[in-house]
Write a protein that holds these residues in place. Structure first.
Motif, PDB file in Angstrom:
ATOM      1  N   SER A   1      26.450  -8.857 -93.611  1.00 12.68           N
ATOM      2  CA  SER A   1      27.387  -9.965 -93.774  1.00 12.68           C
ATOM      3  C   SER A   1      27.890  -9.926 -95.210  1.00 12.68           C
ATOM      4  N   GLY A   2      28.933 -10.666 -95.440  1.00 15.15           N
ATOM      5  CA  GLY A   2      29.472 -10.715 -96.790  1.00 15.15           C
ATOM      6  C   GLY A   2      30.966 -10.931 -96.760  1.00 15.15           C
ATOM      7  N   SER A   3      31.544 -11.104 -97.941  1.00 19.63           N
ATOM      8  CA  SER A   3      32.982 -11.361 -98.028  1.00 19.63           C
ATOM      9  C   SER A   3      33.800 -10.075 -97.976  1.00 19.63           C
ATOM     10  N   HIS A   4      33.141  -8.941 -98.041  1.00 18.26           N
ATOM     11  CA  HIS A   4      33.819  -7.655 -97.937  1.00 18.26           C
ATOM     12  C   HIS A   4      33.278  -6.916 -96.717  1.00 18.26           C
ATOM     13  N   ALA A   5      34.167  -6.172 -96.073  1.00 20.94           N
ATOM     14  CA  ALA A   5      33.761  -5.466 -94.858  1.00 20.94           C
ATOM     15  C   ALA A   5      34.096  -3.983 -94.956  1.00 20.94           C
ATOM     16  N   VAL A   6      33.340  -3.203 -94.201  1.00 18.99           N
ATOM     17  CA  VAL A   6      33.551  -1.769 -94.099  1.00 18.99           C
ATOM     18  C   VAL A   6      33.609  -1.435 -92.614  1.00 18.99           C
ATOM     19  N   ILE A   7      34.637  -0.677 -92.226  1.00 17.49           N
ATOM     20  CA  ILE A   7      34.705  -0.141 -90.863  1.00 17.49           C
ATOM     21  C   ILE A   7      34.283   1.317 -90.956  1.00 17.49           C
ATOM     22  N   VAL A   8      33.264   1.671 -90.211  1.00 15.85           N
ATOM     23  CA  VAL A   8      32.743   3.041 -90.215  1.00 15.85           C
ATOM     24  C   VAL A   8      33.125   3.705 -88.904  1.00 15.85           C
ATOM     25  N   VAL A   9      33.604   4.920 -88.998  1.00 20.69           N
ATOM     26  CA  VAL A   9      33.893   5.714 -87.802  1.00 20.69           C
ATOM     27  C   VAL A   9      32.826   6.801 -87.732  1.00 20.69           C
ATOM     28  N   TYR A  10      32.102   6.826 -86.650  1.00 22.45           N
ATOM     29  CA  TYR A  10      31.006   7.781 -86.529  1.00 22.45           C
ATOM     30  C   TYR A  10      31.505   9.201 -86.300  1.00 22.45           C
ATOM     31  N   ASP A  11      30.551  10.118 -86.328  1.00 20.65           N
ATOM     32  CA  ASP A  11      30.878  11.532 -86.142  1.00 20.65           C
ATOM     33  C   ASP A  11      30.954  11.877 -84.655  1.00 20.65           C
ATOM     34  N   ILE A  12      30.975  13.144 -84.339  1.00 20.20           N
ATOM     35  CA  ILE A  12      31.172  13.594 -82.960  1.00 20.20           C
ATOM     36  C   ILE A  12      30.022  13.228 -82.025  1.00 20.20           C
ATOM     37  N   PHE A  13      28.894  12.794 -82.578  1.00 22.23           N
ATOM     38  CA  PHE A  13      27.739  12.459 -81.745  1.00 22.23           C
ATOM     39  C   PHE A  13      27.714  11.010 -81.294  1.00 22.23           C
ATOM     40  N   GLY A  14      28.566  10.176 -81.827  1.00 22.25           N
ATOM     41  CA  GLY A  14      28.662   8.791 -81.379  1.00 22.25           C
ATOM     42  C   GLY A  14      27.386   7.999 -81.591  1.00 22.25           C
ATOM     43  N   PHE A  15      27.100   7.121 -80.636  1.00 18.14           N
ATOM     44  CA  PHE A  15      25.923   6.248 -80.706  1.00 18.14           C
ATOM     45  C   PHE A  15      24.769   6.761 -79.852  1.00 18.14           C
ATOM     46  N   GLN A  16      24.687   8.033 -79.617  1.00 15.23           N
ATOM     47  CA  GLN A  16      23.610   8.554 -78.785  1.00 15.23           C
ATOM     48  C   GLN A  16      22.256   8.166 -79.366  1.00 15.23           C
ATOM     49  N   ASP A  17      21.312   7.868 -78.491  1.00 10.72           N
ATOM     50  CA  ASP A  17      19.980   7.467 -78.937  1.00 10.72           C
ATOM     51  C   ASP A  17      19.307   8.547 -79.781  1.00 10.72           C
ATOM     52  N   GLU A  18      19.667   9.816 -79.522  1.00  8.36           N
ATOM     53  CA  GLU A  18      19.071  10.920 -80.268  1.00  8.36           C
ATOM     54  C   GLU A  18      19.604  10.994 -81.696  1.00  8.36           C
ATOM     55  N   CYS A  19      20.631  10.213 -82.009  1.00  7.69           N
ATOM     56  CA  CYS A  19      21.276  10.260 -83.335  1.00  7.69           C
ATOM     57  C   CYS A  19      21.398   8.861 -83.936  1.00  7.69           C
TER      58      CYS A  19
ATOM     59  N   LYS B   1      24.173  20.957 -78.391  1.00  6.01           N
ATOM     60  CA  LYS B   1      25.203  21.956 -78.673  1.00  6.01           C
ATOM     61  C   LYS B   1      25.570  21.973 -80.162  1.00  6.01           C
ATOM     62  N   PHE B   2      24.640  21.548 -80.994  1.00  4.57           N
ATOM     63  CA  PHE B   2      24.880  21.599 -82.434  1.00  4.57           C
ATOM     64  C   PHE B   2      24.062  22.720 -83.039  1.00  4.57           C
ATOM     65  N   PRO B   3      24.641  23.522 -83.888  1.00  5.59           N
ATOM     66  CA  PRO B   3      26.060  23.534 -84.251  1.00  5.59           C
ATOM     67  C   PRO B   3      26.903  24.129 -83.122  1.00  5.59           C
ATOM     68  N   PRO B   4      28.165  23.699 -83.022  1.00  5.18           N
ATOM     69  CA  PRO B   4      29.038  24.218 -81.964  1.00  5.18           C
ATOM     70  C   PRO B   4      29.257  25.731 -82.105  1.00  5.18           C
ATOM     71  N   LYS B   5      29.261  26.392 -80.976  1.00  3.52           N
ATOM     72  CA  LYS B   5      29.546  27.827 -80.931  1.00  3.52           C
ATOM     73  C   LYS B   5      30.933  28.009 -80.301  1.00  3.52           C
ATOM     74  N   PRO B   6      31.588  29.133 -80.552  1.00  2.72           N
ATOM     75  CA  PRO B   6      32.937  29.333 -79.984  1.00  2.72           C
ATOM     76  C   PRO B   6      32.998  29.112 -78.467  1.00  2.72           C
ATOM     77  N   GLU B   7      31.977  29.531 -77.760  1.00  5.38           N
ATOM     78  CA  GLU B   7      31.985  29.377 -76.299  1.00  5.38           C
ATOM     79  C   GLU B   7      31.833  27.918 -75.850  1.00  5.38           C
ATOM     80  N   ASP B   8      31.445  27.022 -76.758  1.00  9.03           N
ATOM     81  CA  ASP B   8      31.337  25.603 -76.413  1.00  9.03           C
ATOM     82  C   ASP B   8      32.695  24.919 -76.346  1.00  9.03           C
TER      83      ASP B   8
END
Length: 125
Positions: free
Chosen positions: A34-52, A87-94
């Motif tokens: 909370s606070g008078s200033h806010a930050v919007i964060v955009v996650y990486d390619i893994f999103g909100f997965q439980d593993e990350c 699939k991390f790190p991504p390989k060309p075939e991915d």
């Protein structure tokens, strides 16, 4: 080195988020802090997965400095899904480039922009 020590401890693999998932105007988002200033964060390619849980941990750290932090769940309203952790790190075939383009080629432009606008409304409310 000294700068590494100043940055704080590294992220933990096992982590319990301090914030909560909320729904605003039909959109899911992680909200922490909370606070008078806010930050919007955009996650990486893994999103909100439980593993990350690292994106939520980074957000909780930002919140500890007095910020309201909001993270839109960009993947939730689309046909695209987060990139699989095994699939991390991504390989060309991915075929990461096809995943980035999404099914209609506009996913990251239209959906992300829409989600960011909802976050701005949430912060203003």
């Amino acid at each position: 080195s000294a700068c590494c020590l100043e940055a704080g401890k590294p992220l933990e693999v096992e982590y319990t988020p301090l914030g909560k998932m909320e729904t605003f105007e039909g959109n899911n988002m992680y909200v922490t802090g909370s606070g008078s200033h806010a930050v919007i964060v955009v996650y990486d390619i893994f999103g909100f997965q439980d593993e990350c849980p690292q994106v939520k941990q980074v957000c909780d750290r930002l919140a500890a400095y007095g910020f309201l932090v909001v993270v839109p769940d960009i993947f939730v309203n689309s046909n695209n899904k987060p990139w699989p952790v095994d699939k991390f790190p991504p390989k060309p075939e991915d075929n990461l480039h096809a995943w980035i383009a999404g099914s209609d080629g506009t996913f990251f432009y239209t959906e992300s922009l829409s989600q960011l606008q909802v976050c701005r409304k949430y912060i203003a409310s």
